[in-house]
Design a protein around this motif. Sequence first.
Motif, PDB file in Angstrom:
ATOM      1  N   ARG A   1       0.325  -1.265   0.276  1.00  0.00           N
ATOM      2  CA  ARG A   1      -0.307   0.124  -0.047  1.00  0.00           C
ATOM      3  C   ARG A   1       1.130   0.906   0.434  1.00  0.00           C
ATOM      4  NH1 ARG A   1      -3.118  -3.588  -0.789  1.00  0.00           N
ATOM      5  NH2 ARG A   1      -4.453  -3.672   0.498  1.00  0.00           N
ATOM      6  N   LEU A   2       0.968   1.455  -1.326  1.00  0.00           N
ATOM      7  CA  LEU A   2       2.260   2.739  -1.380  1.00  0.00           C
ATOM      8  C   LEU A   2       1.008   4.223  -1.604  1.00  0.00           C
ATOM      9  CD1 LEU A   2       5.435   1.309  -3.270  1.00  0.00           C
ATOM     10  CD2 LEU A   2       4.300   1.770  -0.995  1.00  0.00           C
ATOM     11  N   PRO A   3       1.913   5.501  -0.884  1.00  0.00           N
ATOM     12  CA  PRO A   3       0.845   6.584  -1.123  1.00  0.00           C
ATOM     13  C   PRO A   3       1.559   7.041  -3.067  1.00  0.00           C
ATOM     14  CG  PRO A   3       2.460   7.235   0.406  1.00  0.00           C
ATOM     15  CD  PRO A   3       2.337   5.554  -0.229  1.00  0.00           C
ATOM     16  N   LYS A   4       0.339   8.250  -3.087  1.00  0.00           N
ATOM     17  CA  LYS A   4       0.334   8.480  -4.654  1.00  0.00           C
ATOM     18  C   LYS A   4       1.878   8.967  -4.730  1.00  0.00           C
ATOM     19  CE  LYS A   4      -4.300   7.907  -5.637  1.00  0.00           C
ATOM     20  NZ  LYS A   4      -6.086   8.330  -5.883  1.00  0.00           N
ATOM     21  N   ASP A   5       1.556   9.879  -4.526  1.00  0.00           N
ATOM     22  CA  ASP A   5       2.901  10.848  -4.213  1.00  0.00           C
ATOM     23  C   ASP A   5       4.053  10.808  -4.174  1.00  0.00           C
ATOM     24  OD1 ASP A   5       0.805  13.289  -4.746  1.00  0.00           O
ATOM     25  OD2 ASP A   5       1.388  13.695  -2.543  1.00  0.00           O
ATOM     26  N   LEU A   6       4.281   9.238  -4.278  1.00  0.00           N
ATOM     27  CA  LEU A   6       6.058   9.220  -4.332  1.00  0.00           C
ATOM     28  C   LEU A   6       6.598   9.847  -5.392  1.00  0.00           C
ATOM     29  CD1 LEU A   6       5.519   5.173  -3.892  1.00  0.00           C
ATOM     30  CD2 LEU A   6       6.882   7.304  -2.107  1.00  0.00           C
ATOM     31  N   ALA A   7       5.928  10.224  -6.676  1.00  0.00           N
ATOM     32  CA  ALA A   7       7.287  10.994  -7.756  1.00  0.00           C
ATOM     33  C   ALA A   7       7.586  12.198  -7.387  1.00  0.00           C
ATOM     34  CB  ALA A   7       7.051  10.713  -9.073  1.00  0.00           C
TER      35      ALA A   7
ATOM     36  N   HIS B   1      12.344  -1.567  -4.056  1.00  0.00           N
ATOM     37  CA  HIS B   1      12.432  -1.474  -5.227  1.00  0.00           C
ATOM     38  C   HIS B   1      11.296  -1.273  -5.455  1.00  0.00           C
ATOM     39  CE1 HIS B   1      12.086  -3.663  -9.502  1.00  0.00           C
ATOM     40  NE2 HIS B   1      11.325  -4.590  -9.189  1.00  0.00           N
ATOM     41  N   ARG B   2       9.715  -1.713  -4.693  1.00  0.00           N
ATOM     42  CA  ARG B   2       8.975  -1.244  -4.947  1.00  0.00           C
ATOM     43  C   ARG B   2       8.269   0.115  -5.376  1.00  0.00           C
ATOM     44  NH1 ARG B   2       3.975  -3.483  -6.985  1.00  0.00           N
ATOM     45  NH2 ARG B   2       3.650  -5.820  -6.026  1.00  0.00           N
ATOM     46  N   VAL B   3       9.373   0.745  -4.243  1.00  0.00           N
ATOM     47  CA  VAL B   3       9.362   2.081  -4.277  1.00  0.00           C
ATOM     48  C   VAL B   3       9.573   2.706  -5.056  1.00  0.00           C
ATOM     49  CG1 VAL B   3      10.205   4.335  -2.764  1.00  0.00           C
ATOM     50  CG2 VAL B   3       9.026   2.513  -1.342  1.00  0.00           C
ATOM     51  N   LYS B   4      10.425   2.777  -5.220  1.00  0.00           N
ATOM     52  CA  LYS B   4      11.211   2.688  -7.221  1.00  0.00           C
ATOM     53  C   LYS B   4       9.724   2.867  -8.150  1.00  0.00           C
ATOM     54  CE  LYS B   4      15.565   3.404  -6.371  1.00  0.00           C
ATOM     55  NZ  LYS B   4      17.075   2.695  -6.238  1.00  0.00           N
ATOM     56  N   GLN B   5       9.506   1.462  -8.333  1.00  0.00           N
ATOM     57  CA  GLN B   5       8.677   1.295  -9.179  1.00  0.00           C
ATOM     58  C   GLN B   5       7.412   1.860  -8.928  1.00  0.00           C
ATOM     59  OE1 GLN B   5       7.140  -3.124  -8.536  1.00  0.00           O
ATOM     60  NE2 GLN B   5       8.140  -3.848 -10.887  1.00  0.00           N
ATOM     61  N   ALA B   6       7.555   2.558  -7.650  1.00  0.00           N
ATOM     62  CA  ALA B   6       6.133   3.102  -7.710  1.00  0.00           C
ATOM     63  C   ALA B   6       6.733   5.343  -8.526  1.00  0.00           C
ATOM     64  CB  ALA B   6       5.899   3.221  -6.618  1.00  0.00           C
ATOM     65  N   GLY B   7       7.598   5.008  -8.275  1.00  0.00           N
ATOM     66  CA  GLY B   7       7.253   6.349  -8.775  1.00  0.00           C
ATOM     67  C   GLY B   7       8.867   6.998  -7.696  1.00  0.00           C
TER      68      GLY B   7
END
Length: 213
Positions: free
Chosen positions: A121-127, A149-155
């Motif tokens: 469950r990751l925030p939309k604002d990561l990028a 890796h997952r966090v980077k995948q999410a932007g």
Amino acid sequence: MSQTRANFHTPRHALLRAKITRIRRQETDSATFRRVLAEIGAILASEALRDLPETTAAIETPVSRMEAPVLTQMEPCLVAILRAGLGLLEGARMVLPDAPVGHLGLVRDEQTLTPSEYVVRLPKDLARRGALVLDPMLATGGSAIQAIHRVKQAGAKVVRFACVVAAPEGVAALQAAHPDVAILAGALDERLNEHGYIVPGLGDAGDRCFGTE
């Protein structure tokens, strides 16, 4: 004494060291462990983000006008590796109460020592914001590597990792997998044992935090 090498850092912080000693103690009960872990989370978040870019802006104090320091970007998202990362997250949110929060559930196979996911469950604002990933332990490095890796995948383009104690083997593995990620550890311990646990370490942080076995 602080240690800095490449993208790895342990701060010179007497209060942090004393709190880590407290949760290392075998006799520390679960409620105390959980409370002190949150206090450590607040310190680690502050230390990990001390170099956020800043500028100045004109403000009015009750006494006069001044040029005051302000951040030039939004605060990063906080991402906790479950379960034990929740303990650090509680303290980090005291420092960053408005930061979006993410959760990554990873469980380690005790035979292979490799992690598998059960929650993402990751925030939309990561990028836009980047992320500070939190986990009390950096042992083999498998969970941290997969989470980042997952966090980077999410932007997320800028990622930091903070832990309470780290093993040299985990630091080396994380640096090899993600050389761009800044790693902050409250303490660098001696080694991993044959079961993949940090020595001297502090035991299973999740079990000690939540009173489970």
